[in-house]
Motif scaffolding. Structure first.
Motif, PDB file in Angstrom:
ATOM      1  N   THR A   1     -12.454 -36.390  -5.223  1.00  0.00           N
ATOM      2  CA  THR A   1     -11.718 -35.132  -5.106  1.00  0.00           C
ATOM      3  C   THR A   1     -12.121 -34.190  -6.232  1.00  0.00           C
ATOM      4  O   THR A   1     -12.672 -34.612  -7.250  1.00  0.00           O
ATOM      5  CB  THR A   1     -10.198 -35.362  -5.175  1.00  0.00           C
ATOM      6  OG1 THR A   1      -9.864 -35.851  -6.477  1.00  0.00           O
ATOM      7  CG2 THR A   1      -9.718 -36.334  -4.111  1.00  0.00           C
TER       8      THR A   1
ATOM      9  N   PHE B   1     -17.057 -28.890 -10.490  1.00  0.00           N
ATOM     10  CA  PHE B   1     -15.699 -29.172 -10.937  1.00  0.00           C
ATOM     11  C   PHE B   1     -15.691 -29.938 -12.249  1.00  0.00           C
ATOM     12  O   PHE B   1     -14.769 -29.794 -13.058  1.00  0.00           O
ATOM     13  CB  PHE B   1     -14.908 -29.909  -9.854  1.00  0.00           C
ATOM     14  CG  PHE B   1     -14.389 -28.981  -8.789  1.00  0.00           C
ATOM     15  CD1 PHE B   1     -13.325 -28.132  -9.057  1.00  0.00           C
ATOM     16  CD2 PHE B   1     -14.974 -28.941  -7.536  1.00  0.00           C
ATOM     17  CE1 PHE B   1     -12.849 -27.265  -8.091  1.00  0.00           C
ATOM     18  CE2 PHE B   1     -14.496 -28.080  -6.565  1.00  0.00           C
ATOM     19  CZ  PHE B   1     -13.439 -27.247  -6.845  1.00  0.00           C
TER      20      PHE B   1
ATOM     21  N   TYR C   1     -13.103 -33.080 -18.180  1.00  0.00           N
ATOM     22  CA  TYR C   1     -12.162 -32.842 -19.272  1.00  0.00           C
ATOM     23  C   TYR C   1     -12.095 -34.060 -20.189  1.00  0.00           C
ATOM     24  O   TYR C   1     -12.136 -33.925 -21.416  1.00  0.00           O
ATOM     25  CB  TYR C   1     -10.774 -32.514 -18.737  1.00  0.00           C
ATOM     26  CG  TYR C   1      -9.786 -32.240 -19.839  1.00  0.00           C
ATOM     27  CD1 TYR C   1      -9.684 -30.976 -20.384  1.00  0.00           C
ATOM     28  CD2 TYR C   1      -8.988 -33.250 -20.355  1.00  0.00           C
ATOM     29  CE1 TYR C   1      -8.806 -30.709 -21.416  1.00  0.00           C
ATOM     30  CE2 TYR C   1      -8.108 -32.996 -21.393  1.00  0.00           C
ATOM     31  CZ  TYR C   1      -8.019 -31.731 -21.917  1.00  0.00           C
ATOM     32  OH  TYR C   1      -7.148 -31.477 -22.940  1.00  0.00           O
TER      33      TYR C   1
ATOM     34  N   VAL D   1     -12.664 -32.647 -12.164  1.00  0.00           N
ATOM     35  CA  VAL D   1     -12.169 -31.860 -13.294  1.00  0.00           C
ATOM     36  C   VAL D   1     -11.697 -32.799 -14.405  1.00  0.00           C
ATOM     37  O   VAL D   1     -12.016 -32.602 -15.579  1.00  0.00           O
ATOM     38  CB  VAL D   1     -11.024 -30.907 -12.861  1.00  0.00           C
ATOM     39  CG1 VAL D   1     -10.339 -30.288 -14.073  1.00  0.00           C
ATOM     40  CG2 VAL D   1     -11.563 -29.825 -11.948  1.00  0.00           C
ATOM     41  N   LEU D   2     -10.958 -33.818 -14.044  1.00  0.00           N
ATOM     42  CA  LEU D   2     -10.467 -34.763 -15.045  1.00  0.00           C
ATOM     43  C   LEU D   2     -11.599 -35.541 -15.707  1.00  0.00           C
ATOM     44  O   LEU D   2     -11.536 -35.832 -16.905  1.00  0.00           O
ATOM     45  CB  LEU D   2      -9.452 -35.721 -14.425  1.00  0.00           C
ATOM     46  CG  LEU D   2      -8.100 -35.085 -14.091  1.00  0.00           C
ATOM     47  CD1 LEU D   2      -7.205 -36.080 -13.361  1.00  0.00           C
ATOM     48  CD2 LEU D   2      -7.420 -34.588 -15.349  1.00  0.00           C
TER      49      LEU D   2
ATOM     50  N   GLY E   1     -13.799 -28.774 -15.778  1.00  0.00           N
ATOM     51  CA  GLY E   1     -13.029 -29.595 -16.712  1.00  0.00           C
ATOM     52  C   GLY E   1     -13.529 -29.439 -18.132  1.00  0.00           C
ATOM     53  O   GLY E   1     -12.743 -29.378 -19.087  1.00  0.00           O
TER      54      GLY E   1
ATOM     55  N   ALA F   1     -10.041 -32.686  -8.152  1.00  0.00           N
ATOM     56  CA  ALA F   1      -9.192 -33.009  -9.305  1.00  0.00           C
ATOM     57  C   ALA F   1      -9.800 -34.137 -10.135  1.00  0.00           C
ATOM     58  O   ALA F   1      -9.795 -34.092 -11.363  1.00  0.00           O
ATOM     59  CB  ALA F   1      -7.796 -33.401  -8.840  1.00  0.00           C
TER      60      ALA F   1
END
Length: 103
Positions: free
Chosen positions: A84, A13, A93, A89-90, A17, A86
């Motif tokens: 998580t 993940f 990113y 990914v963050l 990102g 998310a």
């Protein structure tokens, strides 16, 4: 020491990102150029089009590869705090977006 099997999804993940961060700038450039007035048509063959696309894409591929290797460090350092998909990914990113601003 992180458990490789448990943290592998975080790495994936995090890479997602990074991929998003790498693809967004050329995608937005394409969108902006699509709404610009058309340039006068010139004789351009398929080879020239592919070469110009490759020239545009190559720096982003190199940046993505460097960031993907760095995401190993992101997971090594922040792995326990990433709970998580998310968050992973963050993290990827944010790292890549920051790196692009520093270049």
């Amino acid at each position: 020491m992180p458990n490789l099997g448990v943290d592998l999804w975080k790495y994936g993940f995090c890479i997602l990102g990074i991929v998003i961060s790498v693809l967004l700038p050329p995608l937005w450039a394409f969108v902006k150029s699509s709404f610009a007035p058309p340039q006068p048509a010139g004789a351009k063959g398929l080879g020239a089009i592919i070469m110009s696309f490759w020239t545009l894409l190559l720096p982003y591929l190199a940046l993505g590869a460097a960031s993907a290797l760095t995401s190993i460090l992101i997971i090594a350092v922040a792995g326990p705090k990433i709970e998580t998909a998310a968050a992973a990914v963050l993290a990827g990113y944010a790292w890549d977006s920051t790196l692009q601003k520093l270049k």
